[in-house]
Design a protein around this motif. Sequence first.
Motif, PDB file in Angstrom:
ATOM      1  N   THR A 197     -12.954 -13.703 -30.303  1.00 40.59           N
ATOM      2  CA  THR A 197     -12.696 -13.468 -28.884  1.00 40.59           C
ATOM      3  C   THR A 197     -13.556 -12.300 -28.416  1.00 40.59           C
ATOM      4  O   THR A 197     -13.767 -11.326 -29.148  1.00 40.59           O
ATOM      5  N   ASP A 198     -14.059 -12.414 -27.214  1.00 43.19           N
ATOM      6  CA  ASP A 198     -14.930 -11.377 -26.660  1.00 43.19           C
ATOM      7  C   ASP A 198     -14.134 -10.282 -25.961  1.00 43.19           C
ATOM      8  O   ASP A 198     -14.644  -9.212 -25.707  1.00 43.19           O
ATOM      9  N   ARG A 199     -12.855 -10.561 -25.618  1.00 41.42           N
ATOM     10  CA  ARG A 199     -12.001  -9.569 -24.951  1.00 41.42           C
ATOM     11  C   ARG A 199     -10.556 -10.011 -25.100  1.00 41.42           C
ATOM     12  O   ARG A 199     -10.293 -11.021 -25.757  1.00 41.42           O
ATOM     13  N   GLU A 200      -9.656  -9.287 -24.514  1.00 43.17           N
ATOM     14  CA  GLU A 200      -8.257  -9.684 -24.605  1.00 43.17           C
ATOM     15  C   GLU A 200      -8.008 -10.905 -23.730  1.00 43.17           C
ATOM     16  O   GLU A 200      -8.656 -11.080 -22.693  1.00 43.17           O
ATOM     17  N   TYR A 201      -7.039 -11.715 -24.162  1.00 41.34           N
ATOM     18  CA  TYR A 201      -6.615 -12.876 -23.358  1.00 41.34           C
ATOM     19  C   TYR A 201      -5.117 -12.860 -23.160  1.00 41.34           C
ATOM     20  O   TYR A 201      -4.396 -12.744 -24.145  1.00 41.34           O
ATOM     21  N   PRO A 202      -4.620 -12.958 -21.936  1.00 41.62           N
ATOM     22  CA  PRO A 202      -5.460 -12.881 -20.738  1.00 41.62           C
ATOM     23  C   PRO A 202      -6.016 -11.465 -20.582  1.00 41.62           C
ATOM     24  O   PRO A 202      -5.462 -10.513 -21.124  1.00 41.62           O
ATOM     25  N   PRO A 203      -7.111 -11.321 -19.843  1.00 43.21           N
ATOM     26  CA  PRO A 203      -7.756 -10.007 -19.717  1.00 43.21           C
ATOM     27  C   PRO A 203      -7.006  -9.061 -18.776  1.00 43.21           C
ATOM     28  O   PRO A 203      -7.358  -7.889 -18.681  1.00 43.21           O
ATOM     29  N   PHE A 204      -6.010  -9.558 -18.088  1.00 44.12           N
ATOM     30  CA  PHE A 204      -5.178  -8.733 -17.196  1.00 44.12           C
ATOM     31  C   PHE A 204      -3.793  -9.375 -17.180  1.00 44.12           C
ATOM     32  O   PHE A 204      -3.630 -10.513 -17.623  1.00 44.12           O
ATOM     33  N   ASP A 205      -2.800  -8.625 -16.690  1.00 44.89           N
ATOM     34  CA  ASP A 205      -1.463  -9.210 -16.560  1.00 44.89           C
ATOM     35  C   ASP A 205      -1.563 -10.313 -15.504  1.00 44.89           C
ATOM     36  O   ASP A 205      -1.840 -10.023 -14.336  1.00 44.89           O
ATOM     37  N   ARG A 206      -1.355 -11.538 -15.922  1.00 41.27           N
ATOM     38  CA  ARG A 206      -1.677 -12.676 -15.041  1.00 41.27           C
ATOM     39  C   ARG A 206      -0.406 -13.299 -14.463  1.00 41.27           C
ATOM     40  O   ARG A 206       0.547 -13.584 -15.210  1.00 41.27           O
ATOM     41  N   SER A 207      -0.439 -13.526 -13.162  1.00 39.08           N
ATOM     42  CA  SER A 207       0.673 -14.236 -12.538  1.00 39.08           C
ATOM     43  C   SER A 207       0.533 -15.727 -12.818  1.00 39.08           C
ATOM     44  O   SER A 207      -0.552 -16.296 -12.705  1.00 39.08           O
ATOM     45  N   THR A 208       1.665 -16.353 -13.196  1.00 41.98           N
ATOM     46  CA  THR A 208       1.617 -17.806 -13.466  1.00 41.98           C
ATOM     47  C   THR A 208       2.204 -18.609 -12.311  1.00 41.98           C
ATOM     48  O   THR A 208       2.366 -19.823 -12.427  1.00 41.98           O
ATOM     49  N   ARG A 209       2.529 -17.911 -11.217  1.00 41.84           N
ATOM     50  CA  ARG A 209       3.130 -18.599 -10.060  1.00 41.84           C
ATOM     51  C   ARG A 209       2.573 -18.055  -8.764  1.00 41.84           C
ATOM     52  O   ARG A 209       2.106 -16.914  -8.702  1.00 41.84           O
ATOM     53  N   ASP A 210       2.690 -18.869  -7.721  1.00 42.18           N
ATOM     54  CA  ASP A 210       2.471 -18.367  -6.364  1.00 42.18           C
ATOM     55  C   ASP A 210       3.793 -17.749  -5.914  1.00 42.18           C
ATOM     56  O   ASP A 210       4.845 -18.408  -6.016  1.00 42.18           O
ATOM     57  N   GLY A 211       3.743 -16.501  -5.422  1.00 42.73           N
ATOM     58  CA  GLY A 211       5.008 -15.860  -5.022  1.00 42.73           C
ATOM     59  C   GLY A 211       4.787 -14.416  -4.634  1.00 42.73           C
ATOM     60  O   GLY A 211       3.772 -14.078  -3.998  1.00 42.73           O
ATOM     61  N   TYR A 212       5.708 -13.560  -5.084  1.00 43.75           N
ATOM     62  CA  TYR A 212       5.628 -12.136  -4.747  1.00 43.75           C
ATOM     63  C   TYR A 212       5.752 -11.310  -6.017  1.00 43.75           C
ATOM     64  O   TYR A 212       6.646 -11.556  -6.842  1.00 43.75           O
ATOM     65  N   ALA A 213       4.835 -10.356  -6.150  1.00 46.28           N
ATOM     66  CA  ALA A 213       4.936  -9.394  -7.255  1.00 46.28           C
ATOM     67  C   ALA A 213       5.892  -8.296  -6.820  1.00 46.28           C
ATOM     68  O   ALA A 213       5.754  -7.752  -5.708  1.00 46.28           O
ATOM     69  N   VAL A 214       6.847  -7.990  -7.684  1.00 45.04           N
ATOM     70  CA  VAL A 214       7.944  -7.079  -7.323  1.00 45.04           C
ATOM     71  C   VAL A 214       8.298  -6.187  -8.509  1.00 45.04           C
ATOM     72  O   VAL A 214       7.829  -6.416  -9.632  1.00 45.04           O
ATOM     73  N   ARG A 215       9.172  -5.223  -8.246  1.00 44.44           N
ATOM     74  CA  ARG A 215       9.919  -4.590  -9.334  1.00 44.44           C
ATOM     75  C   ARG A 215      11.190  -5.410  -9.479  1.00 44.44           C
ATOM     76  O   ARG A 215      11.940  -5.570  -8.492  1.00 44.44           O
ATOM     77  N   ALA A 216      11.459  -5.907 -10.673  1.00 46.54           N
ATOM     78  CA  ALA A 216      12.608  -6.810 -10.849  1.00 46.54           C
ATOM     79  C   ALA A 216      13.902  -6.147 -10.391  1.00 46.54           C
ATOM     80  O   ALA A 216      14.781  -6.796  -9.820  1.00 46.54           O
ATOM     81  N   SER A 217      13.989  -4.827 -10.615  1.00 43.21           N
ATOM     82  CA  SER A 217      15.241  -4.130 -10.272  1.00 43.21           C
ATOM     83  C   SER A 217      15.455  -4.088  -8.759  1.00 43.21           C
ATOM     84  O   SER A 217      16.572  -3.895  -8.293  1.00 43.21           O
ATOM     85  N   GLU A 218      14.381  -4.248  -7.990  1.00 47.84           N
ATOM     86  CA  GLU A 218      14.505  -4.181  -6.520  1.00 47.84           C
ATOM     87  C   GLU A 218      14.703  -5.564  -5.898  1.00 47.84           C
ATOM     88  O   GLU A 218      15.279  -5.683  -4.818  1.00 47.84           O
ATOM     89  N   ALA A 219      14.166  -6.593  -6.565  1.00 46.07           N
ATOM     90  CA  ALA A 219      14.212  -7.952  -5.975  1.00 46.07           C
ATOM     91  C   ALA A 219      15.503  -8.639  -6.390  1.00 46.07           C
ATOM     92  O   ALA A 219      15.510  -9.573  -7.188  1.00 46.07           O
ATOM     93  N   THR A 220      16.608  -8.172  -5.863  1.00 45.74           N
ATOM     94  CA  THR A 220      17.931  -8.720  -6.210  1.00 45.74           C
ATOM     95  C   THR A 220      18.364  -9.679  -5.103  1.00 45.74           C
ATOM     96  O   THR A 220      17.803  -9.635  -3.995  1.00 45.74           O
ATOM     97  N   PRO A 221      19.376 -10.547  -5.371  1.00 49.72           N
ATOM     98  CA  PRO A 221      19.772 -11.513  -4.348  1.00 49.72           C
ATOM     99  C   PRO A 221      20.192 -10.815  -3.048  1.00 49.72           C
ATOM    100  O   PRO A 221      20.991  -9.877  -3.067  1.00 49.72           O
ATOM    101  N   GLY A 222      19.590 -11.219  -1.935  1.00 51.30           N
ATOM    102  CA  GLY A 222      19.910 -10.665  -0.617  1.00 51.30           C
ATOM    103  C   GLY A 222      19.058  -9.455  -0.251  1.00 51.30           C
ATOM    104  O   GLY A 222      18.970  -9.075   0.920  1.00 51.30           O
ATOM    105  N   ALA A 223      18.375  -8.834  -1.238  1.00 51.48           N
ATOM    106  CA  ALA A 223      17.538  -7.659  -0.925  1.00 51.48           C
ATOM    107  C   ALA A 223      16.291  -8.095  -0.165  1.00 51.48           C
ATOM    108  O   ALA A 223      15.795  -9.204  -0.363  1.00 51.48           O
ATOM    109  N   ALA A 224      15.791  -7.207   0.707  1.00 46.66           N
ATOM    110  CA  ALA A 224      14.564  -7.500   1.457  1.00 46.66           C
ATOM    111  C   ALA A 224      13.541  -6.410   1.137  1.00 46.66           C
ATOM    112  O   ALA A 224      13.869  -5.221   1.102  1.00 46.66           O
ATOM    113  N   LEU A 225      12.319  -6.836   0.844  1.00 43.46           N
ATOM    114  CA  LEU A 225      11.239  -5.879   0.562  1.00 43.46           C
ATOM    115  C   LEU A 225      10.097  -6.143   1.541  1.00 43.46           C
ATOM    116  O   LEU A 225       9.873  -7.287   1.957  1.00 43.46           O
ATOM    117  N   ARG A 226       9.388  -5.078   1.864  1.00 44.25           N
ATOM    118  CA  ARG A 226       8.269  -5.221   2.799  1.00 44.25           C
ATOM    119  C   ARG A 226       7.029  -5.699   2.031  1.00 44.25           C
ATOM    120  O   ARG A 226       6.698  -5.158   0.967  1.00 44.25           O
TER     121      ARG A 226
END
Length: 393
Positions: free
Chosen positions: A33-62
């Motif tokens: 391998t020429d580098r790490e795989y994946p080379p960055f923390d990769r999202s496997t979905r279309d959605g929102y990147a969050v802090r899990a502790s903040e994205a709770t049911p009913g919570a709203a984030l900007r």
Amino acid sequence: MIARSTSERAERQSVSLPVQDALGYVLAQEILTDREYPPFDRSTRDGYAVRASEATPGAALRCVGEIKAGDSVTEALPAGNCVQIMTGAAVPQGADAVVMIEFTRRDSELVTFERPSQRGQNIVPRGSEARAGQVALSAGLRLGFAELAVAAQVGAAAVCCYKKPSVAILSTGDEVVPIAETPGPFHIRNSNGTSLAAQVQLAGGTPVPLGNALDRVDDLAAKIEQGLQHDILVLSGGVSMGKYDLVESVLKGLGAEFFFDAVAIRPGKPAVFGRCRDTLVFGLPGNPVSTMVTFRLFVTAAIDVLSGSEARALPFLEARLSAPVREKSGLTHFLPARVEWEGAQPVVASLPWQGSGDIAALTRANCFLMVPAECGEIAAGERVSVLPRWDVL
Ligand code: AMP
Ligand code: MG
């Protein structure tokens, strides 16, 4: 012993190939391998990147922006916010989960979450598939599409592979004429030359057609000599008990030693296997179906080994027999048959045929049904072994 001498031979003969031309070859090098795989923390979905502790049911984030696949991500996600993210994009510092868009509601800048979030969800962490500099593909590995994809992924645009073994193909028989010629009333065209070349190719060898030898010692010896220039020589015809079946005796005269000179199978009983000088030699019976079956049973493993990898086991599968079969016991039979699937359940039926000259019947078959020597008769509903026709199944 065959394996050792052949891998030595293969080591001497490797070629560098563009990765897109390397399907079916065996790797002669390690690919790292020429580098790490994946080379960055990769999202496997279309959605929102969050802090899990903040994205709770009913919570709203900007939502403070978006990250597409391929975007450079340098800024961390500020606490109390989220960022829209696409599949394949890099998850920003600070975020530890991606929430699928399906589980959110968006109202202008505000994103409301419907479900609890777990740390790490929908993120493949950097380096979790492979670390940099580790072996991605080992020498001796056969290159299929997944292996080629790995080579492509790590930037191995050219790969060093063992040269395919060259397999000389020689048919025999006074009655056999080249396929481009019009046969006389008692002559036949050389169909074995064509089927054998196709089988050699499927098996991962390079076919070298030598045409046909007459059933005469001088012609046979001269053409066998040509065949002995190659890694493997496959002959068809001339190995039965007839007065003009001269292949074995001519080979012996040229110094061949034989590992076997008959097999308890039908079709294919007279098949012989030996070595002459540095060449593995197979004398297959000339009846076209016998030629095809014995090639599959014996020659493919030799091509595997001479390709620089291990011999692959024959991929028998188990199927339910739909109608009884009866064969003379004492020989293991391989009958042209058709396997179909009822859901996930393979069901096989043997096909009518006129014996081992009947290649027309074989075009309706997608496998060979094996009737073990001790069986004789097998009742409908029994489980049987089936050898797929590897070119169509
Ligand atoms: P042999 O094994 O030489 O006794 O041949 C057995 C049968 O296979 C005979 O009927 C041959 O005519 C036929 N045969 C032999 N060689 C070929 C070939 N190259 N192509 C098609 N049929 C063949
Ligand atoms: Mg013959």
